[in-house]
Write a protein that holds these residues in place. Structure first.
Motif, PDB file in Angstrom:
ATOM      1  N   LYS A   1       0.502  -0.985  -0.672  1.00  0.00           N
ATOM      2  CA  LYS A   1      -0.124  -0.120  -0.029  1.00  0.00           C
ATOM      3  C   LYS A   1       0.820   1.065  -0.030  1.00  0.00           C
ATOM      4  O   LYS A   1       0.982   2.682   0.165  1.00  0.00           O
ATOM      5  N   SER A   2       2.106   1.559   0.104  1.00  0.00           N
ATOM      6  CA  SER A   2       3.134   2.666  -0.123  1.00  0.00           C
ATOM      7  C   SER A   2       3.275   3.102  -1.241  1.00  0.00           C
ATOM      8  O   SER A   2       3.632   1.834  -2.863  1.00  0.00           O
ATOM      9  N   MET A   3       4.094   3.901  -1.195  1.00  0.00           N
ATOM     10  CA  MET A   3       4.617   4.465  -2.944  1.00  0.00           C
ATOM     11  C   MET A   3       5.905   4.994  -3.129  1.00  0.00           C
ATOM     12  O   MET A   3       6.772   5.153  -3.953  1.00  0.00           O
ATOM     13  N   ILE A   4       6.652   4.327  -1.737  1.00  0.00           N
ATOM     14  CA  ILE A   4       7.585   4.376  -1.772  1.00  0.00           C
ATOM     15  C   ILE A   4       8.813   3.294  -2.924  1.00  0.00           C
ATOM     16  O   ILE A   4       7.935   2.146  -2.917  1.00  0.00           O
ATOM     17  N   ASN A   5      10.223   3.758  -3.177  1.00  0.00           N
ATOM     18  CA  ASN A   5      11.133   3.351  -4.178  1.00  0.00           C
ATOM     19  C   ASN A   5      11.724   2.213  -3.241  1.00  0.00           C
ATOM     20  O   ASN A   5      12.621   2.533  -2.244  1.00  0.00           O
ATOM     21  N   GLN A   6      11.005   0.773  -3.093  1.00  0.00           N
ATOM     22  CA  GLN A   6      12.684  -0.061  -1.521  1.00  0.00           C
ATOM     23  C   GLN A   6      13.665  -0.544  -2.815  1.00  0.00           C
ATOM     24  O   GLN A   6      14.449  -0.267  -1.703  1.00  0.00           O
ATOM     25  N   ALA A   7      13.080  -0.382  -4.113  1.00  0.00           N
ATOM     26  CA  ALA A   7      14.714  -1.032  -4.917  1.00  0.00           C
ATOM     27  C   ALA A   7      15.945   0.410  -4.002  1.00  0.00           C
ATOM     28  O   ALA A   7      16.735   0.396  -4.398  1.00  0.00           O
ATOM     29  N   GLU A   8      15.084   1.222  -4.236  1.00  0.00           N
ATOM     30  CA  GLU A   8      16.456   3.169  -3.966  1.00  0.00           C
ATOM     31  C   GLU A   8      16.695   3.457  -1.981  1.00  0.00           C
ATOM     32  O   GLU A   8      17.985   3.678  -1.080  1.00  0.00           O
ATOM     33  N   GLY A   9      15.828   2.112  -1.540  1.00  0.00           N
ATOM     34  CA  GLY A   9      16.035   1.690   0.215  1.00  0.00           C
ATOM     35  C   GLY A   9      15.411   3.475   0.670  1.00  0.00           C
ATOM     36  O   GLY A   9      15.777   3.734   1.729  1.00  0.00           O
ATOM     37  N   GLU A  10      14.253   4.174   0.025  1.00  0.00           N
ATOM     38  CA  GLU A  10      13.825   4.726   0.259  1.00  0.00           C
ATOM     39  C   GLU A  10      13.286   4.802   2.155  1.00  0.00           C
ATOM     40  O   GLU A  10      13.546   6.118   2.729  1.00  0.00           O
TER      41      GLU A  10
END
Length: 437
Positions: free
Chosen positions: A303-312
Motif C-alpha cells: 500500500k506504499s508508494m516508496i521506492n524500495q529498490a532505492e532504500g527509501e
C-alpha cells in the motif's frame, strides 16, 4: 535514477488527479490535506517526504482504525512547489480541513493572512517564516520543533564549538535558493556576523541555475570561505554537492540545513561526500516500533508508494515525513481529549497544536524513541525550539554525529519579536492572540 523517475511519474499522476478533483471528504472522518509536490525540480525531495506522511496515516488507519477509532483522510493537492498553485490548492482543500500544510515558505507567507480569516491552523514543521514562533502574533501558525533561525544558530554553534567569538575574522558563505525559503536565515546570520566579527557572504542560486552552479562555485573558489552553509532544496542540493566534490571543497566545511540531507543526493557522490553534514531535528531509525508497524501494515501490504529498490524506507526524508504526520495526529488526539469530541474542528485542532508535549515518554509510547527532538509548544511559543543533532554522510548513509544542540534563544528571540511586529504592522489590521498572557 530511472526508478526514481518512474516513481515520480506514478506519484505525479495520482497527485494531479487529487489536485483537480473536488475534495470528497467524509463527514465522520478527520481530513488532513497536504499541499504536496511530486512533480518538477523539487520532486526528488518532495516525494519521500509525502510518502512518509502518507504511510504513517495509512498505518494508523490499518492498525488502529484511525485516531481513537476515527478514520483519517489524507489528501494531496499538487503544487509543484509553485506559490500560485499552492494558494489555489489551499483554497480547494480548506473546506473541512483540520489543518493545512503549505509545504513551501513562499506558500506559507501567502496563506498566513488567510489563516486568520479561515481559522485553519498552518502547520509548517521546521520551515516557513521563522517569526511564526511568536504565538502572540501568529495565532494560527506553527513551525515545530525548530525554526530556520534555530537551525542557523545551531550550525554556527557546532562549527565554533560553542563559542561564536572564535569565528572572528573567518568567512562564512551561505549558498541558498533564491526563494523565500533560501533567504530565511539571512537576517539572523547578518546580525550574528556583526556581533561576532565574521564575514557573511550570501550566494544565491536562481531557480534556473539549480543544476548548473558553476558561477556560484567559481565564486566560492575565489572567495575561499572557511565554511559553506547550504539552504538548498530539490535539484539545487544535488547540483551543489556534485560541484563541491568536483571543485574539491572540503566536505567537513560544508554544512546544510535539515532540508539539505536527502540520501539520494549524497548517493550520487558516494564516498566522495564523506564528511558532509546537515543539522537535523530528526534521525532515522528503521528498527523502531513505529517504522516496523509501517513496514508491516503499509509497505509489506503493498500500500506504499516508496521506492524500495532505492532504500527509501531508511532515508532521512521518508522518516521525517512520518514524524511530521505524527505531529498532526498528536494535535488531533489532544483536541479530542480536551473537547471530548471524535472529530475535532479546525479551531480545536489549533488548540492541540498549541499544546503539544512531545517528550521522551510520549516518544516511547509512540515507538519513536530518539527519532525526533523532544519539544513542547505553548500559547506564546508555536515552535518549541527543541534543538537538533548533526547528521554526517559516511559514504552510504547519514549517521548521527553530535549530541543534542540547542539554539541560542537569547540571540534569536529579540529578532523574532522585532520581525513579527514588522509583519503585523505591514499587514495591519493584524489580529493578535489575546489569549497569551
Amino acid at each position: 535514477m530511472k526508478r526514481l523517475a518512474k516513481t515520480a511519474l506514478l506519484a505525479s499522476g495520482l497527485a494531479l488527479a487529487a489536485a483537480f478533483a473536488a475534495p470528497a471528504f467524509a463527514q465522520d472522518a478527520i481530513n488532513l490535506p497536504n499541499l504536496s509536490y511530486r512533480t518538477g525540480p523539487f520532486a526528488a525531495t518532495g516525494i519521500p517526504l509525502m510518502n512518509g506522511q502518507r504511510d504513517y496515516i495509512a498505518m494508523l488507519n490499518a492498525r488502529d482504525g484511525g485516531v481513537n477509532g476515527v478514520t483519517i483522510n489524507y489528501e494531496e493537492c499538487e503544487t509543484g512547489y509553485n506559490t500560485e498553485k499552492g494558494v489555489e490548492c489551499y483554497e480547494k482543500t480548506k473546506a473541512g480541513a483540520a489543518v493545512t500544510q503549505p509545504w513551501s515558505t513562499g506558500i506559507t507567507l501567502q496563506v498566513l493572512p488567510k489563516s486568520n480569516v479561515d481559522k485553519i491552523a498552518v502547520l509548517a514543521p521546521g520551515y516557513g517564516f521563522s517569526p511564526m514562533a511568536d504565538g502572540k502574533t501568529f495565532k494560527w501558525a506553527f513551525n515545530p520543533p525548530s525554526s530556520y533561525w534555530d537551525g542557523a544558530s545551531m550550525i554556527l554553534q557546532n562549527i565554533s564549538q560553542g563559542n561564536l567569538d572564535s569565528l572572528k575574522g573567518k568567512k562564512i558563505a551561505l549558498l541558498h535558493l533564491d526563494h523565500p525559503y533560501g533567504k530565511e536565515p539571512i537576517p539572523l546570520l547578518e546580525a550574528l556576523a556583526a556581533k561576532h566579527g565574521f564575514t557573511f557572504l550570501p550566494i544565491p542560486v536562481g531557480l534556473k541555475e539549480m543544476q548548473n552552479q558553476s558561477a556560484q562555485w567559481l565564486q566560492i573558489r575565489r572567495e575561499k570561505p572557511d565554511f559553506v552553509l547550504m539552504w538548498g532544496w530539490g535539484a539545487m542540493n544535488a547540483g551543489a554537492i556534485t560541484e563541491a566534490v568536483k571543485t574539491k571543497y572540503p566536505m567537513n566545511q560544508f554544512i546544510g540545513i535539515w532540508w539539505s540531507s536527502l540520501d539520494g543526493d549524497l548517493k550520487l557522490v558516494g564516498d566522495a561526500g564523506k564528511g558532509y553534514r546537515a543539522v537535523s531535528w530528526s534521525v532515522p531509525n528503521s528498527a523502531s516500533k513505529a517504522m516496523q508497524d509501517i513496514k508491516k501494515h503499509v509497505v509489506d501490504a503493498g500500500k506504499s508508494m516508496i521506492n524500495q529498490a532505492e532504500g527509501e524506507f531508511d532515508w532521512v526524508f521518508y522518516q521525517r515525513g512520518v514524524l511530521i504526520s505524527m505531529m498532526s495526529v498528536e494535535a488531533i488526539k489532544a483536541a479530542q481529549a480536551k473537547f471530548n469530541v471524535k472529530v475535532p474542528n479546525a479551531e480545536q485542532v489549533r488548540w492541540g497544536l498549541e499544546n503539544l508535549d512531545i517528550n521522551e515518554a510520549k516518544l516511547a509510547e509512540l515507538g519513536m524513541e530518539g527519532m525526533i527532538v523532544p519539544f513542547k509548544t505553548s500559547c506564546a511559543d508555536h515552535t518549541g525550539h527543541g534543538g537538533a543533532w548533526m547528521l554526517e554522510w559516511d559514504g552510504k548513509q547519514f549517521v548521527k554525529a553530535s549530541d543534542l544542540i540547542k539554539p541560542d534563544r537569547a540571540a534569536i528571540e529579540p529578532l523574532e519579536i522585532e520581525k513579527a511586529k514588522e509583519y503585523a504592522t505591514a499587514n495591519a489590521p493584524w489580529p493578535l492572540n489575546d489569549e497569551c498572557k
